[in-house]
Design an enzyme around this catalytic site. Structure first.
Site, short mmCIF file in Angstrom:
data_model
loop_
_atom_site.label_atom_id
_atom_site.label_comp_id
_atom_site.label_asym_id
_atom_site.label_seq_id
_atom_site.Cartn_x
_atom_site.Cartn_y
_atom_site.Cartn_z
N GLY A 240 0.77 -1.24 0.00
CA GLY A 240 0.00 0.00 0.00
C GLY A 240 0.80 1.28 0.00
O GLY A 240 0.22 2.35 -0.21
N PRO A 275 4.59 -5.07 -0.64
CA PRO A 275 4.52 -3.90 -1.52
C PRO A 275 4.45 -4.31 -2.99
O PRO A 275 5.11 -5.26 -3.41
CB PRO A 275 5.84 -3.19 -1.24
CG PRO A 275 6.77 -4.29 -0.87
CD PRO A 275 5.95 -5.33 -0.15
N GLY A 276 3.65 -3.61 -3.75
CA GLY A 276 3.63 -3.79 -5.20
C GLY A 276 4.08 -2.49 -5.86
O GLY A 276 5.21 -2.35 -6.32
N TYR A 317 -8.99 5.06 -12.05
CA TYR A 317 -8.71 5.62 -10.71
C TYR A 317 -8.59 7.13 -10.71
O TYR A 317 -8.15 7.70 -9.71
CB TYR A 317 -7.39 5.06 -10.17
CG TYR A 317 -7.27 3.56 -10.11
CD1 TYR A 317 -8.21 2.78 -9.43
CD2 TYR A 317 -6.18 2.91 -10.67
CE1 TYR A 317 -8.08 1.41 -9.35
CE2 TYR A 317 -6.03 1.53 -10.60
CZ TYR A 317 -6.98 0.79 -9.94
OH TYR A 317 -6.84 -0.57 -9.85
N CYS A 344 -12.87 3.69 -28.81
CA CYS A 344 -14.20 4.28 -28.90
C CYS A 344 -14.87 4.31 -27.54
O CYS A 344 -15.83 3.56 -27.28
CB CYS A 344 -15.03 3.50 -29.90
SG CYS A 344 -14.24 3.46 -31.51
N GLU A 345 -14.35 5.10 -26.62
CA GLU A 345 -14.90 5.30 -25.28
C GLU A 345 -14.55 6.72 -24.87
O GLU A 345 -13.40 7.14 -25.04
CB GLU A 345 -14.23 4.37 -24.25
CG GLU A 345 -14.40 2.90 -24.46
CD GLU A 345 -15.66 2.34 -23.83
OE1 GLU A 345 -16.35 3.08 -23.08
OE2 GLU A 345 -15.97 1.18 -24.10
C1 LIG Z 1 -2.67 -5.36 -4.26
C2 LIG Z 1 -2.21 -5.92 -2.98
C3 LIG Z 1 -0.97 -5.55 -2.46
C4 LIG Z 1 -0.07 -4.54 -3.12
O1 LIG Z 1 -0.59 -3.25 -3.03
P1 LIG Z 1 0.33 -2.00 -3.44
O2 LIG Z 1 -0.50 -0.84 -3.18
O3 LIG Z 1 0.66 -2.17 -4.87
O4 LIG Z 1 1.54 -2.03 -2.57
C5 LIG Z 1 -0.55 -6.15 -1.30
N1 LIG Z 1 -1.32 -7.06 -0.65
C6 LIG Z 1 -2.53 -7.43 -1.13
C7 LIG Z 1 -3.32 -8.44 -0.37
C8 LIG Z 1 -3.01 -6.87 -2.29
O5 LIG Z 1 -4.21 -7.23 -2.75
#
Ligand SMILES: *Cc1c(COP(=O)(O)O)cnc(C)c1O
Length: 419
Positions: A240, A275-276, A317, A344-345
């Site tokens: 997050g 983290p992603g 978003y 086309c949107e």
């Molecule tokens: C999507 C997700 C993440 C990663 O979220 P980021 O905002 O990209 O860090 C981590 N844990 C879970 C369970 C998720 O669904």
């Protein structure tokens, strides 16, 4: 980003590679990622959260290219997945089940069996019926499934409504009041091995306060469970942490890191982060070419060859992605455009009312901060190709996914012989 993206001899370069040079050999639009930026983001997070018991598991869904998974694994990250497909990706990148955590609200029996077969480190379980399902599948396979319960701490992460996940009206996790009961149930199911709790309160959170509040709630519930005699050995604190799409709102990395470290110390068990976005978001650029400059009755449109199927975030978003002209502007002439794609949107835009250097047909535009939830969310809507992905390191670059052409997509389809 600034240390990997800048103008050199009038051309925008990612590390030492000119984006115009890439565009000369790759069909636009395409994504490119900086090896250095991913590495630096990983090291920054690792240093900010450094404790012996803190482990980073990359949320694969943010950018799931095999090369990106391999790089992050080399840096020391485990993985956090939400589908069997993502697990197959991890395995293909040489990452073992033991390094993988399986999250997500809707795991199927087949996915559970696949993960158990490949020795998944743990399932993060989001409901009572899912507990029962994992117990049943594990029983059938004659194994015990390691699990943690995902709690919903009912915290407002103060982020966009579509990416807040820790409030009590979200579909995610087990409600605060039901956690102790659910944990008791889990510990009675013979084919489950409950290890602890996890949570994930949302995405693109730039302040430390929501994390601090959520971590504090986690500590409360962990100590309650421990008092009830449960052995809690693993706690997931979710992902997050945001990135600076807007330079005026950078993430409070130190504040986040301190909160993680303090909580990890007090929990005194294995603690995971998932983290992603933070690890890959700033590392990725979408390079697109201007097709037409169209003067509407009220607005000027920059019609580019990238569209919402390539980068969905602006329309999904209301996300802001910074943009730079690939060729350094020679004057200060600026224009305000809606940057739109060919789909086309009405929702097909990359930016609205964006002031940019004046551009002309044929010019290249770099859409920055596009590494997370960019290529990973791309679709073939309007029968468009899935665009190429390129990894850049210093002066080296490689295509890590060639464009998936429409001809290739047609081969996926079949006309029944009775038609
Ligand atoms: C999507 C997700 C993440 C990663 O979220 P980021 O905002 O990209 O860090 C981590 N844990 C879970 C369970 C998720 O669904």
């Amino acid at each position: 980003m600034s240390d990997v993206l800048g103008y050199r001899d009038g051309q925008l370069c990612l590390e030492s590679v000119s984006l115009a040079q890439l565009a000369a050999t790759t069909t636009t639009p395409f994504y490119c990622y900086s090896h250095h930026a991913i590495t630096k983001a990983y090291q920054t997070l690792q240093q900010a959260t450094a404790q012996k018991n803190v482990h980073i598991h990359y949320a694969v869904k943010a950018c799931s290219n095999l090369a990106v998974l391999k790089l992050l694994h080399q840096l020391g990250a485990g993985m956090d997945i939400v589908s069997q497909g993502e697990m197959q990706r991890c395995l293909a990148a040489g990452i073992k089940g033991e390094a993988i955590i399986f999250s997500g609200v809707g795991k199927t029996d087949d996915e559970i069996a696949f993960a158990l077969h490949h020795h998944i480190h743990r399932f993060n379980v989001e409901s009572l019926p899912e507990l029962a399902a994992i117990n049943r599948v594990a029983a059938k396979l004659g194994v015990t499934a390691p699990i943690a319960l995902r709690i919903n701490p009912d915290i407002d992460a103060k982020t966009h409504a579509k990416i807040t996940t820790g409030k009590k009206d979200n579909k995610f996790g087990i409600g605060w009041d039901g956690v102790e009961n659910a944990y008791r149930q889990a510990s009675r199911l013979p084919h489950l091995r409950p290890m602890g709790l996890t949570m994930h309160i949302g995405s693109q959170i730039t302040e430390a306060a929501p994390f601090r509040h959520a971590f504090a709630r986690m500590e409360v519930i962990v100590s309650r469970l421990r008092q009830q005699g449960h052995r809690i050995t693993e706690v997931g604190l979710g992902g997050g942490l945001g990135i600076a799409y807007n330079p005026a709102q950078p993430p409070d990395i130190q504040g986040y890191g301190t909160a993680v470290q303090e909580t990890a110390n007090r929990l005194a068990c294995r603690v995971e982060l998932e983290p992603g976005r933070f690890l890959v978001g700033e590392a990725g650029i979408l390079v697109t070419r201007v097709l037409y400059v169209k003067q509407g009755t009220e607005k000027k449109f920059l019609i580019v060859d990238a569209a919402m199927n390539d980068l969905l975030r602006p329309t999904l978003y209301e996300a802001h992605h910074p943009m730079l002209a690939v060729t350094q502007p020679l004057d200060n002439k600026q224009e305000t455009y809606d940057v739109v794609g060919p789909i086309c949107e009405t929702g097909d835009y990359l930016a609205l009312n964006r002031t940019l250097p004046a551009l002309a047909a044929g010019d290249l535009l770099a859409v920055t901060h596009a590494g997370a939830y960019g290529a990973a969310m791309a679709s073939t809507y309007n029968s468009r190709p899935l665009i190429a992905e390129i990894l850049v390191k210093g002066e080296t670059f490689s295509t890590i996914r060639p464009m998936v052409s429409v001809a290739q997509q047609l081969a996926w389809e079949k006309i029944p012989d009775w038609l």
